[in-house]
Every structure is written in C-alpha cells, then in structure tokens.
Motif scaffolding. Structure first.
Motif, PDB file in Angstrom:
ATOM      1  N   ALA A 109      38.911  40.198  38.195  1.00  0.00           N
ATOM      2  CA  ALA A 109      39.569  38.958  38.275  1.00  0.00           C
ATOM      3  C   ALA A 109      40.861  39.247  39.358  1.00  0.00           C
ATOM      4  O   ALA A 109      40.868  38.701  40.257  1.00  0.00           O
ATOM      5  CB  ALA A 109      40.391  38.661  37.195  1.00  0.00           C
ATOM      6  N   GLY A 154      36.557  36.065  40.697  1.00  0.00           N
ATOM      7  CA  GLY A 154      36.336  34.806  39.749  1.00  0.00           C
ATOM      8  C   GLY A 154      37.532  34.706  38.833  1.00  0.00           C
ATOM      9  O   GLY A 154      38.370  35.604  38.666  1.00  0.00           O
ATOM     10  N   THR A 155      37.381  33.596  37.829  1.00  0.00           N
ATOM     11  CA  THR A 155      38.361  33.721  36.798  1.00  0.00           C
ATOM     12  C   THR A 155      37.887  34.456  35.666  1.00  0.00           C
ATOM     13  O   THR A 155      36.879  35.051  35.725  1.00  0.00           O
ATOM     14  CB  THR A 155      38.469  32.275  36.138  1.00  0.00           C
ATOM     15  N   ARG A 156      38.955  34.941  34.757  1.00  0.00           N
ATOM     16  CA  ARG A 156      38.308  35.400  33.614  1.00  0.00           C
ATOM     17  C   ARG A 156      37.196  34.987  32.862  1.00  0.00           C
ATOM     18  O   ARG A 156      36.141  35.842  32.432  1.00  0.00           O
ATOM     19  CB  ARG A 156      39.526  35.796  32.668  1.00  0.00           C
ATOM     20  N   LYS A 157      37.214  33.957  32.798  1.00  0.00           N
ATOM     21  CA  LYS A 157      36.157  32.919  32.012  1.00  0.00           C
ATOM     22  C   LYS A 157      34.734  33.355  32.703  1.00  0.00           C
ATOM     23  O   LYS A 157      33.865  33.558  32.261  1.00  0.00           O
ATOM     24  CB  LYS A 157      36.482  31.623  31.818  1.00  0.00           C
ATOM     25  N   THR A 158      34.639  33.079  34.127  1.00  0.00           N
ATOM     26  CA  THR A 158      33.516  33.340  34.684  1.00  0.00           C
ATOM     27  C   THR A 158      32.971  34.641  34.970  1.00  0.00           C
ATOM     28  O   THR A 158      31.815  34.955  34.891  1.00  0.00           O
ATOM     29  CB  THR A 158      33.692  32.638  36.205  1.00  0.00           C
ATOM     30  N   ASN A 208      49.087  39.267  42.753  1.00  0.00           N
ATOM     31  CA  ASN A 208      47.792  39.103  42.090  1.00  0.00           C
ATOM     32  C   ASN A 208      48.106  39.711  40.526  1.00  0.00           C
ATOM     33  O   ASN A 208      47.030  40.143  39.825  1.00  0.00           O
ATOM     34  CB  ASN A 208      46.805  40.121  42.703  1.00  0.00           C
ATOM     35  N   GLY A 232      49.156  38.840  37.183  1.00  0.00           N
ATOM     36  CA  GLY A 232      49.318  37.926  36.196  1.00  0.00           C
ATOM     37  C   GLY A 232      50.361  38.066  34.932  1.00  0.00           C
ATOM     38  O   GLY A 232      51.228  37.174  34.969  1.00  0.00           O
TER      39      GLY A 232
END
Length: 260
Positions: free
Chosen positions: A8, A13-17, A113, A115
């Motif tokens: 990530a 991508g996003t953590r979900k993808t 970057n 979070g």
C-alpha cells in the motif's frame, strides 16, 4: 512490516485491493508466492514482486507544500490542476494529502505516505490547531469575536463549532486590501463596494469541517476574500517556499507534528 502495508505504501493499491491481489497469488516474497496479507516482511532486504515486477521500498516521506490558489486538493482531475501536478519530479506512489484546502485557499498543505501520521493530525479527537490568515468583507465587533471564540452555528442542526482563537490584525476598507482582493473581484469603479469595511486577522480552529473558516466568519457577517493556512500545530509554513514549491519536513518539524 506487514506485506499488505508495504504494498500500500508503495502505491500498488488500497489495502482492500492489495489483500485480494495477495490472496490471488499475484505477490511473491523472495521468489515464493505468498497468499497471506498479514505476513511480516523485512522491507529493506526482502525481494517483493507484484505481477513478477520488483516493488522497491520507498520509505516514509513527509512534504511541506505551499499550495497556491487555483489548484484543487486531489490526486488527479480531468479538467483542473491538482496539488500533485507540482510533484512531477517525485515518486508520489502511495503519497496522499493530509486534509485538504479549498481551490481558492492557499498556504500550508502536508503530504505523506504515512497513514498513522495522517490519522494523528486529522483525527477529530486529537484537536490539532490549524491557523489561518484571512481578509474578509465586513467588520468584527467584540460580540462577534466572542461568538467565534465560544462557537458558532455554521449549518443546519445545533452543533456549535469548537472554541477557536481569533486575533484581528487590520481594519480598513476594500481599498486597503486590494492586494488580496484582486481587481477581478472588486473594481475601483464600484465606489460603494470599494469603500466598504474589511478586516483581516488570524483564526485558529481545531476541527476540519467543510469550508469551516469561511462559514464561521459568514456566521458573524463577514465574507472571506482571501484565506491562507499558515500553520498546523506548532509547524509554520516556510515563507521561503514560493507558491507551488515544496520541501521535506525537517526532523524537528516531524517530531513536533508526530507528538501531537
């Protein structure tokens, strides 16, 4: 570091993808397919591959940006210039803006970057000070100042803004603030408007509601013509940065912001 977090931060991508990518066998660690997103890796020495391409570890970055008017706080836009358009020489994969500034608002904007760093500054429960310089059409009486300090209603419902700090710097007419207003907004030919009262000062808030500073001043009869964020916490915009320029946060600035 967790594998999904590493990817990530690398902008894959996003953590979900990313979790889906890993579970579908699209990621390798040291040549071995890994299907568990929570696997711990050594980001500086392990070889991470996504779709058989090596993903390099960029590390944490923290930018101070002097946002100019006229660009939007977004990664990309089909018709308007964004703040990311000013970082063409940098690897901005995984980097995002910390909060946002309106298109016509300028000044201090942070990008990172990290979070956890972003959450620490933007979480409503943290109550981090954000200081703005404003020029507004209208006047501020003592009663108006007290309202801003104690909280005002800026929308439907009965939720007041949190207590704010305000310091009036200058009182005059539009003519005295022409450098901030711009000829395109108020013309000297419009005598009635040109002679109307204006006020400038600093408003410090602890929230981040949409258009909050403008709406707070509007609630006491002032219309904002110019707005600039000058500080977040104890970190001030580096005035050596021209509009549209950026630099890395210093270690001391990062420490002050991380400790909030």
């Amino acid at each position: 570091m967790r594998l999904d977090k590493f990817l990530a931060e690398a902008g894959i991508g996003t953590r979900k993808t990313i979790r889906a990518y890993i579970q579908n066998g699209m990621v390798k660690v040291n040549g071995q397919v890994i299907v568990k997103p929570a696997v711990e890796i050594e980001e500086k020495t392990d070889i991470i591959m996504y779709l058989d391409k090596v993903v390099k570890y960029a590390g944490k970055v923290y930018y101070m940006f002097n946002k100019p008017q006229g660009c939007i706080t977004a990664r990309r836009d089909e018709s308007q210039k964004t703040v990311f358009d000013y970082f063409k020489n940098e690897n901005m994969n995984g980097v995002f803006h910390v909060g946002r500034l309106d298109k016509d608002t300028e000044g201090l904007l942070l990008l990172t970057n990290d979070g956890e760093f972003e959450h620490g500054l933007m979480c409503p429960n943290k109550h981090v000070d954000k200081k703005y310089y404003f020029c507004a059409l209208g006047s501020l009486e003592d009663s108006d100042i007290n309202k801003l300090k104690n909280g005002v209603l800026i929308g439907q419902g009965k939720i007041l803004t949190k207590p704010a700090k305000i310091k009036v710097e200058k009182i005059g007419t539009c003519q005295d603030f022409q450098q901030y207003i711009g000829n395109e907004k108020i013309s000297e030919k419009d005598f009635k408007v040109y002679k109307q009262p204006m006020v400038s000062g600093y408003l410090t808030i602890k929230e981040g509601r949409k258009h909050q500073v403008k709406r707070m001043l509007k609630a006491v009869g002032c219309f904002v013509f110019y707005l600039k964020r000058v500080s977040i916490g104890n970190v001030f915009l580096d005035e050596a940065l021209k509009k549209g320029e950026y630099r890395f946060l210093t270690d001391s600035e990062l420490q002050m912001l991380s400790g909030l």
